[in-house]
Write a protein that holds these residues in place. Structure first.
Motif, short mmCIF file in Angstrom:
data_model
loop_
_atom_site.label_atom_id
_atom_site.label_comp_id
_atom_site.label_asym_id
_atom_site.label_seq_id
_atom_site.Cartn_x
_atom_site.Cartn_y
_atom_site.Cartn_z
N GLU A 112 -8.62 21.69 22.33
CA GLU A 112 -9.66 20.95 23.06
C GLU A 112 -9.09 20.36 24.35
O GLU A 112 -9.74 20.38 25.40
CB GLU A 112 -10.23 19.85 22.18
CG GLU A 112 -11.09 20.37 21.02
CD GLU A 112 -11.54 19.26 20.10
OE1 GLU A 112 -11.09 18.10 20.30
OE2 GLU A 112 -12.34 19.52 19.19
N ASN A 113 -7.88 19.81 24.26
CA ASN A 113 -7.26 19.23 25.45
C ASN A 113 -7.04 20.28 26.53
O ASN A 113 -7.37 20.08 27.71
CB ASN A 113 -5.93 18.57 25.09
CG ASN A 113 -6.09 17.30 24.29
OD1 ASN A 113 -7.16 16.69 24.25
ND2 ASN A 113 -5.02 16.89 23.63
N THR A 169 -0.60 15.69 21.06
CA THR A 169 -1.22 15.74 19.74
C THR A 169 -0.34 16.58 18.84
O THR A 169 0.42 17.42 19.31
CB THR A 169 -2.64 16.35 19.81
OG1 THR A 169 -3.20 16.41 18.49
CG2 THR A 169 -2.61 17.76 20.38
N HIS A 173 -7.05 19.68 18.31
CA HIS A 173 -7.05 18.74 19.44
C HIS A 173 -6.29 19.33 20.62
O HIS A 173 -6.70 19.14 21.78
CB HIS A 173 -6.42 17.41 19.01
CG HIS A 173 -7.28 16.61 18.10
ND1 HIS A 173 -6.78 15.59 17.31
CD2 HIS A 173 -8.62 16.66 17.84
CE1 HIS A 173 -7.76 15.07 16.61
NE2 HIS A 173 -8.89 15.69 16.91
#
Length: 306
Positions: A276-277, A268, A273
């Motif tokens: 979050e990953n 990303t 993101h």
């Protein structure tokens, strides 16, 4: 200069990548090509990944035609302990519908390794994956680009002997090709694989048997025809909502639980993101949830794979 790291990426444990032990949650740098022209933004995303405990970055010279490698090289000069894996076997083709073209010939593989060394600012690339093109989706070799695996492995082994690469990986390889290459000492395999595309279970099992890291690309599905996106699947969305995590986190967590030799490289260019990953490495699914996910049959049929 070495900066303190969070332990977030390491919460799912580590696995061997070549001679290195790396956190099972890594980072795929392809999406950083979206930052082209803004080197500072790309570097900031990479530095945030390292702060979160990521120590395995996957890249290629073709990402942004060297821009992504330039950003990684800048981070490598200020941070310690980062293991870079690159890949060879394709060259840019920016004016075509498919912006890549096969570069399978031994001289092209060598030239690509040299280009990666220059743009990364390294004397040795820890891992280089040979993108073989035996398995989809995407590129297919034709004409002079149909090259025997033995010829390709010969140049990869020569580059290893010369100290330019630290270990050899394989990408887009089929089962027969993997078996042929095993005597060379393969560090990892990169094939398309996810909760919604499990067509390489036999190869994953062979890698586990030989202690080879499995590093799936498209870990959340893909945009190629016949390859479903995990985040579009109603059942996946339903389970994720019930567990109060995102569908992407659900898919990444399932992969980490599915096999101990799984190394993830979700990509990303967005910091939220990214966080979050990486947080998916901290999520542990109950056995009931894992069984429910295991029972899903969302893989594309063989005839749908392009």
């Amino acid at each position: 200069m070495s900066l303190p790291k969070s332990e977030d990426a390491a919460r799912a444990g580590t696995y061997r990548l070549g001679v290195y032990e790396v956190a099972r949650m890594g980072y795929g740098a392809m999406q950083l090509r979206r930052c082209a022209g803004n080197l500072a933004r790309a570097v900031a995303v990479l530095e945030r990944a390292v702060d979160l405990g990521v120590d395995h970055i996957d890249t290629a010279q073709i990402y942004g035609n060297g821009f992504v490698n330039e950003a990684i090289g800048k981070v490598l000069r200020s941070r310690d302990g980062i293991i870079v894996a690159s890949k060879v076997g394709a060259d840019p083709s920016p004016n075509e519908k498919m912006p890549l073209k096969p570069a399978q010939r031994p001289e092209q593989l060598r030239a690509s390794v040299e280009d990666n060394l220059r743009s990364l600012g390294l004397d040795q690339i820890p891992v280089v994956n040979l993108r073989r093109l035996d398995a989809g989706p995407g590129l297919k070799p034709e004409g002079v680009q149909v090259v025997d695996l033995d010829d390709q492995m010969a140049v990869m082994i020569a580059l290893w002997d010369e100290g330019k690469i630290g270990a050899i990986g394989l990408s887009a390889i089929d089962l027969n090709g993997l078996k042929r290459a095993l005597p060379a000492g393969i560090a990892c395999v990169q094939n398309a694989y996810s909760l919604v595309s499990r067509q390489f279970e036999d190869m994953l099992a062979l890698c586990l048997e030989h202690k080879i890291a499995w590093v799936p690309f498209f870990p959340l599905g893909g945009a190629f025809p016949g390859w479903p996106k995990l985040t579009d699947q109603p059942k996946v969305i339903e389970i994720a909502e019930r567990l109060k995590i995102t569908p992407a986190q659900l898919g990444l967590t399932w992969l980490l639980a599915h096999a101990p030799n799984m190394l993830l490289i979700p990509g990303t260019a967005d910091r939220q993101h990214l966080e979050e990953n990486v947080a998916a490495a901290s999520i542990q699914l109950a056995q009931e949830a894992l069984a429910e996910l295991d029972a899903l049959d969302l893989s594309p049929a063989p005839g749908d794979i392009k």
